[in-house]
Design a protein around this motif. Structure first.
Motif, PDB file in Angstrom:
ATOM      1  N   ASP A  22      72.875  44.986  62.760  1.00 40.58           N
ATOM      2  CA  ASP A  22      73.382  46.104  61.962  1.00 40.58           C
ATOM      3  C   ASP A  22      73.975  45.677  60.731  1.00 40.58           C
ATOM      4  OD1 ASP A  22      75.679  45.320  62.742  1.00 40.58           O
ATOM      5  OD2 ASP A  22      76.140  47.111  64.184  1.00 40.58           O
ATOM      6  N   ALA A  23      74.601  46.614  59.898  1.00 38.87           N
ATOM      7  CA  ALA A  23      75.098  46.150  58.618  1.00 38.87           C
ATOM      8  C   ALA A  23      76.264  45.058  58.664  1.00 38.87           C
ATOM      9  CB  ALA A  23      75.911  47.356  57.952  1.00 38.87           C
ATOM     10  N   PHE A  53      69.627  48.515  69.236  1.00 40.50           N
ATOM     11  CA  PHE A  53      70.065  49.090  67.940  1.00 40.50           C
ATOM     12  C   PHE A  53      69.678  48.541  66.828  1.00 40.50           C
ATOM     13  CE2 PHE A  53      72.724  51.078  64.652  1.00 40.50           C
ATOM     14  CZ  PHE A  53      72.481  52.252  64.867  1.00 40.50           C
ATOM     15  N   ASP A  55      69.832  49.164  62.361  1.00 37.49           N
ATOM     16  CA  ASP A  55      70.088  50.190  61.211  1.00 37.49           C
ATOM     17  C   ASP A  55      69.302  49.806  60.082  1.00 37.49           C
ATOM     18  OD1 ASP A  55      71.548  48.353  60.095  1.00 37.49           O
ATOM     19  OD2 ASP A  55      73.507  49.316  60.394  1.00 37.49           O
ATOM     20  N   SER A  56      69.506  50.668  59.024  1.00 37.28           N
ATOM     21  CA  SER A  56      68.427  50.476  57.895  1.00 37.28           C
ATOM     22  C   SER A  56      69.091  48.860  57.097  1.00 37.28           C
ATOM     23  CB  SER A  56      68.590  51.322  56.787  1.00 37.28           C
ATOM     24  OG  SER A  56      69.864  51.346  56.273  1.00 37.28           O
ATOM     25  N   SER A  57      70.271  48.317  57.401  1.00 35.23           N
ATOM     26  CA  SER A  57      70.591  46.993  56.994  1.00 35.23           C
ATOM     27  C   SER A  57      69.776  45.978  57.791  1.00 35.23           C
ATOM     28  CB  SER A  57      72.141  46.885  56.925  1.00 35.23           C
ATOM     29  OG  SER A  57      72.764  47.940  56.231  1.00 35.23           O
ATOM     30  N   LEU A  59      67.038  46.428  59.476  1.00 39.80           N
ATOM     31  CA  LEU A  59      65.619  46.726  59.092  1.00 39.80           C
ATOM     32  C   LEU A  59      65.415  45.831  57.805  1.00 39.80           C
ATOM     33  CD1 LEU A  59      62.717  48.045  59.291  1.00 39.80           C
ATOM     34  CD2 LEU A  59      63.875  49.840  58.108  1.00 39.80           C
ATOM     35  N   GLY A  60      66.217  45.869  56.657  1.00 42.93           N
ATOM     36  CA  GLY A  60      66.159  45.345  55.318  1.00 42.93           C
ATOM     37  C   GLY A  60      65.956  43.884  55.614  1.00 42.93           C
ATOM     38  N   VAL A  63      62.529  42.716  56.971  1.00 40.02           N
ATOM     39  CA  VAL A  63      61.806  42.716  55.913  1.00 40.02           C
ATOM     40  C   VAL A  63      62.044  41.536  54.882  1.00 40.02           C
ATOM     41  CG1 VAL A  63      60.843  43.994  53.837  1.00 40.02           C
ATOM     42  CG2 VAL A  63      61.461  45.275  55.821  1.00 40.02           C
ATOM     43  N   ALA A  64      63.247  41.161  54.751  1.00 42.07           N
ATOM     44  CA  ALA A  64      63.762  40.140  53.664  1.00 42.07           C
ATOM     45  C   ALA A  64      63.169  38.724  54.371  1.00 42.07           C
ATOM     46  CB  ALA A  64      65.369  40.132  53.579  1.00 42.07           C
ATOM     47  N   LEU A  66      60.608  38.342  56.479  1.00 39.99           N
ATOM     48  CA  LEU A  66      59.168  38.403  56.162  1.00 39.99           C
ATOM     49  C   LEU A  66      58.891  37.759  54.928  1.00 39.99           C
ATOM     50  CD1 LEU A  66      56.096  39.293  56.900  1.00 39.99           C
ATOM     51  CD2 LEU A  66      56.944  41.387  55.866  1.00 39.99           C
ATOM     52  N   VAL A  87      63.176  53.442  64.225  1.00 41.18           N
ATOM     53  CA  VAL A  87      63.551  53.180  62.842  1.00 41.18           C
ATOM     54  C   VAL A  87      62.599  52.565  61.960  1.00 41.18           C
ATOM     55  CG1 VAL A  87      65.057  51.527  61.519  1.00 41.18           C
ATOM     56  CG2 VAL A  87      66.108  53.036  63.138  1.00 41.18           C
ATOM     57  N   THR A  91      60.434  54.722  58.817  1.00 42.29           N
ATOM     58  CA  THR A  91      60.526  54.445  57.520  1.00 42.29           C
ATOM     59  C   THR A  91      59.151  53.530  57.054  1.00 42.29           C
ATOM     60  OG1 THR A  91      61.315  51.963  58.628  1.00 42.29           O
ATOM     61  CG2 THR A  91      62.906  53.646  57.717  1.00 42.29           C
ATOM     62  N   MET A  93      57.698  51.256  58.212  1.00 45.49           N
ATOM     63  CA  MET A  93      57.636  49.700  58.277  1.00 45.49           C
ATOM     64  C   MET A  93      56.886  49.080  59.336  1.00 45.49           C
ATOM     65  SD  MET A  93      59.095  48.456  55.551  1.00 45.49           S
ATOM     66  CE  MET A  93      58.718  49.507  54.487  1.00 45.49           C
TER      67      MET A  93
END
Lengths: 112, 154
Positions: A22-23, A53, A55-57, A59-60, A63-64, A66, A87, A91, A93
């Motif tokens: 998470d964040a 769990f 969250d979008s952080s 997930l980001g 992706v980063a 990758l 999630v 999104t 993804m």
């Protein structure tokens, strides 16, 4: 941030031994993954079966990772728990990564 | 330093007289405090008999809204505080989040996830909030923000 790297079937496996991405830990996750994946095999499998769990952080951050692995290398995901899978799906993804139902399924494709 | 809650918790749109929120949390707008508060909400929902799928849905919506408060409304203000009030009504969780931070840009949540190349690393928050909530209403108040969220239970 507990990440356990292992080599299996010529691929680098990273088992995320954390209940959450998470964040609060996203930057740590990205930094640790950068260290672990540097100079390793082209195929990297991220085992998320202990992660309940994300969250979008988080997930980001995935992706980063990758993106920082660069051309010619693969980041695959395995063992997504239901909320994490949701999630990725909502999104879109899930279309960016190869997602294996379980670590065993990913292992079955080792060297593929 | 304690700030008074910005929004009257039993105020407009939050049910009739006597409908006190089942859970009220006031916490610092910092990532680990957000995490702790989400755990409290999850425990509350578990005790109310709700299953993991529903808990996950509520938790994603609240995590995204709270992360936005930490990262945007209170950017550069580590002392900021958030109030979370939750009540269950019919088949809904109604949650009000209040903060004393900066307003949303343009006075409203972002309309669409910004297109930032083929592989965005951000901009997913409101995509998730919209996908998983039945209603999300934002109001700018004097000196703060108020976000009402409704999430279907079950």
């Amino acid at each position: 941030m507990q990440l356990r790297p292992e080599t299996r079937g010529g691929a680098l496996w990273v088992i995320v031994e954390e209940p959450r991405i998470d964040a609060a830990v996203a930057i740590q996750f990205k930094d640790r993954m950068r260290e672990i994946a540097a100079g390793g095999p082209d195929r990297v499998v991220l085992d998320l079966s202990q992660v309940g769990f994300l969250d979008s952080s988080g997930l980001g951050a995935v992706v980063a990772v990758l993106k920082l692995m660069g051309e010619g290398r693969r980041l695959e995901l395995a063992g997504l728990t239901p909320t994490v899978e949701k999630v990725f799906r909502l999104t879109r993804m899930d279309s960016v990564f190869t997602i294996h139902e379980s670590p065993e399924a990913a292992l079955g494709e080792a060297g593929a | 330093m304690t700030a008074r809650p910005l929004c009257p918790l039993a105020g407009a749109g939050q049910g009739g007289p006597g409908a006190a929120p089942a859970l009220v949390l006031d916490f610092a707008a910092r990532p680990f405090e957000v995490r702790r508060s989400l755990a409290t909400v999850a425990r509350h929902l578990t005790e109310a008999g709700l299953g993991p799928e529903t808990r996950g849905r509520v938790e994603i919506v609240l995590a995204e809204a709270l992360n936005n408060i930490v990262e945007h409304a209170y950017r550069g203000q580590p002392a900021g505080r958030v109030t979370l009030a939750l009540r269950r009504e019919g088949g809904l969780a109604r949650v009000r989040l209040c903060d004393h931070g900066a307003p949303m840009p343009d006075g409203a949540p972002p309309a669409r996830a910004p297109a930032r190349g083929t592989l965005p690393e951000g901009g997913f928050g409101w995509t998730l909030i919209r996908a998983l909530s039945a209603r999300a209403a934002y109001r700018r108040m004097t000196g703060g923000n108020c976000l009402d969220l409704e999430i279907a239970l079950g």
